[in-house]
Design a protein around this motif. Structure first.
Motif, PDB file in Angstrom:
ATOM      1  N   LEU A  83      -3.624  50.514  17.587  1.00 59.31           N
ATOM      2  CA  LEU A  83      -4.598  51.702  17.950  1.00 59.31           C
ATOM      3  C   LEU A  83      -4.037  52.838  18.010  1.00 59.31           C
ATOM      4  CD1 LEU A  83      -6.763  49.775  20.502  1.00 59.31           C
ATOM      5  CD2 LEU A  83      -7.266  50.310  18.253  1.00 59.31           C
ATOM      6  N   MET A  84      -2.601  52.827  18.417  1.00 57.88           N
ATOM      7  CA  MET A  84      -2.034  54.247  18.631  1.00 57.88           C
ATOM      8  C   MET A  84      -1.379  54.771  17.119  1.00 57.88           C
ATOM      9  SD  MET A  84      -1.384  54.842  21.779  1.00 57.88           S
ATOM     10  CE  MET A  84      -0.272  56.076  21.461  1.00 57.88           C
ATOM     11  N   LYS A  85      -1.750  53.994  16.162  1.00 60.59           N
ATOM     12  CA  LYS A  85      -1.553  54.605  14.739  1.00 60.59           C
ATOM     13  C   LYS A  85      -2.506  55.589  14.228  1.00 60.59           C
ATOM     14  CE  LYS A  85       1.167  50.290  13.268  1.00 60.59           C
ATOM     15  NZ  LYS A  85       1.083  49.125  12.394  1.00 60.59           N
ATOM     16  N   ASP A  86      -3.826  55.237  14.995  1.00 62.44           N
ATOM     17  CA  ASP A  86      -4.975  55.940  14.393  1.00 62.44           C
ATOM     18  C   ASP A  86      -5.358  57.210  15.388  1.00 62.44           C
ATOM     19  OD1 ASP A  86      -7.455  56.800  13.818  1.00 62.44           O
ATOM     20  OD2 ASP A  86      -8.198  54.758  13.365  1.00 62.44           O
ATOM     21  N   LYS A  87      -5.231  58.280  14.976  1.00 65.23           N
ATOM     22  CA  LYS A  87      -5.588  59.659  15.800  1.00 65.23           C
ATOM     23  C   LYS A  87      -6.795  59.337  16.293  1.00 65.23           C
ATOM     24  CE  LYS A  87      -7.598  62.494  12.073  1.00 65.23           C
ATOM     25  NZ  LYS A  87      -7.224  63.884  11.272  1.00 65.23           N
ATOM     26  N   ASN A  88      -7.957  58.598  15.871  1.00 65.25           N
ATOM     27  CA  ASN A  88      -9.013  58.432  16.595  1.00 65.25           C
ATOM     28  C   ASN A  88      -9.388  57.590  17.559  1.00 65.25           C
ATOM     29  OD1 ASN A  88     -10.580  60.378  14.568  1.00 65.25           O
ATOM     30  ND2 ASN A  88     -10.395  58.530  13.067  1.00 65.25           N
ATOM     31  N   THR A  89      -8.148  56.683  17.640  1.00 64.57           N
ATOM     32  CA  THR A  89      -7.964  55.754  18.979  1.00 64.57           C
ATOM     33  C   THR A  89      -6.836  55.707  19.643  1.00 64.57           C
ATOM     34  OG1 THR A  89      -7.069  54.080  17.530  1.00 64.57           O
ATOM     35  CG2 THR A  89      -9.390  54.106  17.603  1.00 64.57           C
ATOM     36  N   ALA A  90      -5.993  56.705  19.364  1.00 66.47           N
ATOM     37  CA  ALA A  90      -4.504  56.859  20.121  1.00 66.47           C
ATOM     38  C   ALA A  90      -4.803  57.327  21.404  1.00 66.47           C
ATOM     39  CB  ALA A  90      -3.632  57.793  19.189  1.00 66.47           C
ATOM     40  N   THR A  91      -5.677  58.075  21.826  1.00 67.82           N
ATOM     41  CA  THR A  91      -5.716  58.741  22.950  1.00 67.82           C
ATOM     42  C   THR A  91      -6.738  57.977  23.869  1.00 67.82           C
ATOM     43  OG1 THR A  91      -7.756  60.212  22.272  1.00 67.82           O
ATOM     44  CG2 THR A  91      -5.451  61.047  22.016  1.00 67.82           C
ATOM     45  N   ILE A  92      -7.169  56.753  23.607  1.00 67.47           N
ATOM     46  CA  ILE A  92      -8.229  55.937  24.365  1.00 67.47           C
ATOM     47  C   ILE A  92      -7.290  55.305  25.607  1.00 67.47           C
ATOM     48  CG2 ILE A  92      -9.804  54.068  24.678  1.00 67.47           C
ATOM     49  CD1 ILE A  92     -10.210  54.392  21.647  1.00 67.47           C
ATOM     50  N   PRO A  93      -7.593  55.579  26.888  1.00 67.39           N
ATOM     51  CA  PRO A  93      -6.831  54.917  27.970  1.00 67.39           C
ATOM     52  C   PRO A  93      -7.109  53.424  27.883  1.00 67.39           C
ATOM     53  CG  PRO A  93      -8.421  56.798  28.989  1.00 67.39           C
ATOM     54  CD  PRO A  93      -8.594  56.270  27.464  1.00 67.39           C
ATOM     55  N   PHE A  94      -5.778  52.797  28.171  1.00 65.72           N
ATOM     56  CA  PHE A  94      -5.658  51.365  28.073  1.00 65.72           C
ATOM     57  C   PHE A  94      -5.281  50.614  29.189  1.00 65.72           C
ATOM     58  CE2 PHE A  94      -4.399  47.519  25.896  1.00 65.72           C
ATOM     59  CZ  PHE A  94      -5.008  47.689  24.535  1.00 65.72           C
ATOM     60  N   ILE A  95      -5.691  49.831  29.645  1.00 67.61           N
ATOM     61  CA  ILE A  95      -5.482  48.834  30.955  1.00 67.61           C
ATOM     62  C   ILE A  95      -5.138  47.505  30.432  1.00 67.61           C
ATOM     63  CG2 ILE A  95      -6.093  47.987  33.106  1.00 67.61           C
ATOM     64  CD1 ILE A  95      -7.871  50.442  33.481  1.00 67.61           C
TER      65      ILE A  95
END
Length: 357
Positions: free
Chosen positions: A70-82
């Motif tokens: 997900l970090m490779k995609d700018k659309n999903t890279a900033t989603i908070p992750f727990i």
């Protein structure tokens, strides 16, 4: 607020997943569920959740692989992750944090523990988005003035040229148009650089390359790229050649902004001194000028569009230079310091890591 927050739960234990989803649904969150990491990545890309809660040990793709993908995609890279995990060793904690995980919740966990972590991460996301909206508003309101100003002589003189017969007058007008065009280009370029750096910082700098060579020739190329109306012969440099852990683009932009700033705010007869030295496993670059200087309050308040000249309205430029430097320092975890004595001198120092192989 909860009704507008979408949370994706990635968990291969059906019973635990059902309990988490029911708990979040009861709190008013919109909940999406994925039974393994591979499906979780697909759902994250299609549903664009506000937060992801993911197990680590899963079939198809484990939690670390999900986060890395997900970090490779700018659309999903900033989603908070727990992360949900039964592992408590430091090695696994460091691995998740280095990939960009926001938090860990250890199994078995209490209901309040999970809900508190969710609320905190969503609140931080909301605050970040609010700051971004404020920055956008500030940018567009400031751009209206700063990009319009150099356009006035370009358009005005373009009209006059069509009616002018004196070749010398035409040449003078063309010169002014060229200077104004250069100013306009530089301002747009700085804005795009700042915007690009802001996006990269938001992605935790995952896509930044990390190697560059510094030398006297490198500094010479930077000074030669500075505005043609600036006396670059004032720049005196002596740097020890070295390979540094920073991208060439970041290093070039960083030094160009600092050197430009030093030339702009120091007397025409004064030199700007650039030095680079190796200290064991680190490298220090200093840029020193003998101009107006800055107070500690001004140094502490460096931000986008904040200028420190005596006449902030009349002074050209958008005040993006040092704000760009701060962004690059943040992106590369650099030690960037400004020491200044008002009306006497200013020294900018950057400490970088050497590439020791």
């Amino acid at each position: 607020m909860n009704g507008y927050n979408k949370i994706l739960v990635i968990e291969d234990d059906p019973l635990l997943a059902e309990n988490i989803c029911q708990l979040l649904d009861a709190e008013g969150y919109l909940v999406e569920y994925a039974e393994n990491g591979k499906i979780g990545v697909e759902k994250a890309r299609t549903t664009n959740p506000d937060l992801i809660i993911s197990d680590i040990m899963m079939p198809e793709m484990d939690g670390y692989e999900v986060l890395a993908e997900l970090m490779k995609d700018k659309n999903t890279a900033t989603i908070p992750f727990i992360f949900l995990t039964a592992k408590t060793d430091l090695e696994n904690l460091r691995k998740g944090m280095s990939l960009g995980a926001e938090d860990y919740i250890f199994k078995p966990f209490k209901i309040d523990e999970l809900l508190d972590a969710v609320k905190i991460r969503l609140k931080k996301k909301e605050l970040s988005e609010h700051k971004l909206d404020e920055a956008k508003h500030q940018i567009f309101s400031k751009m209206h003035h700063d990009l319009r100003t150099p356009m006035v002589p370009i358009l005005g003189l373009s009209d006059l040229i069509s009616e002018e017969e004196d070749i010398n007058e035409i040449k003078n007008m063309v010169k002014v148009i060229k200077q104004s065009g250069r100013k306009l280009f530089d301002r747009i370029e700085k804005f795009l650089i700042y915007n690009d750096l802001t996006l990269k910082c938001g992605q935790n700098g995952k896509n930044v390359s990390r190697e560059s060579l510094i030398s006297n020739q490198f500094i010479e190329r930077i000074t030669n790229s500075i505005n043609e109306n600036t006396d670059i012969t004032r720049v005196v440099y002596k740097v020890e050649p070295a390979e540094l852990l920073i991208s060439e683009w970041c290093l070039q932009v960083l030094l160009k902004e600092i050197i430009e700033n030093a030339l702009k705010y120091s007397p025409a007869e004064k030199q700007v001194i650039v030095e680079g030295k190796i200290f064991e496993d680190s490298y220090s670059i200093t840029v020193k000028d003998f101009g107006r200087g800055m107070t500690q309050e001004e140094i502490n308040s460096i931000s986008v569009f904040n200028k420190f000249t005596k006449n902030k309205i009349a002074d050209s430029g958008m005040g993006l230079g040092l704000a760009i430097c701060k962004k690059i320092a943040q992106l590369n975890n650099l030690d960037f310091r400004i020491n200044s004595i008002p009306d006497k001198e200013t020294t900018c120092e950057i400490k970088l890591k050497l590439n020791l192989g």
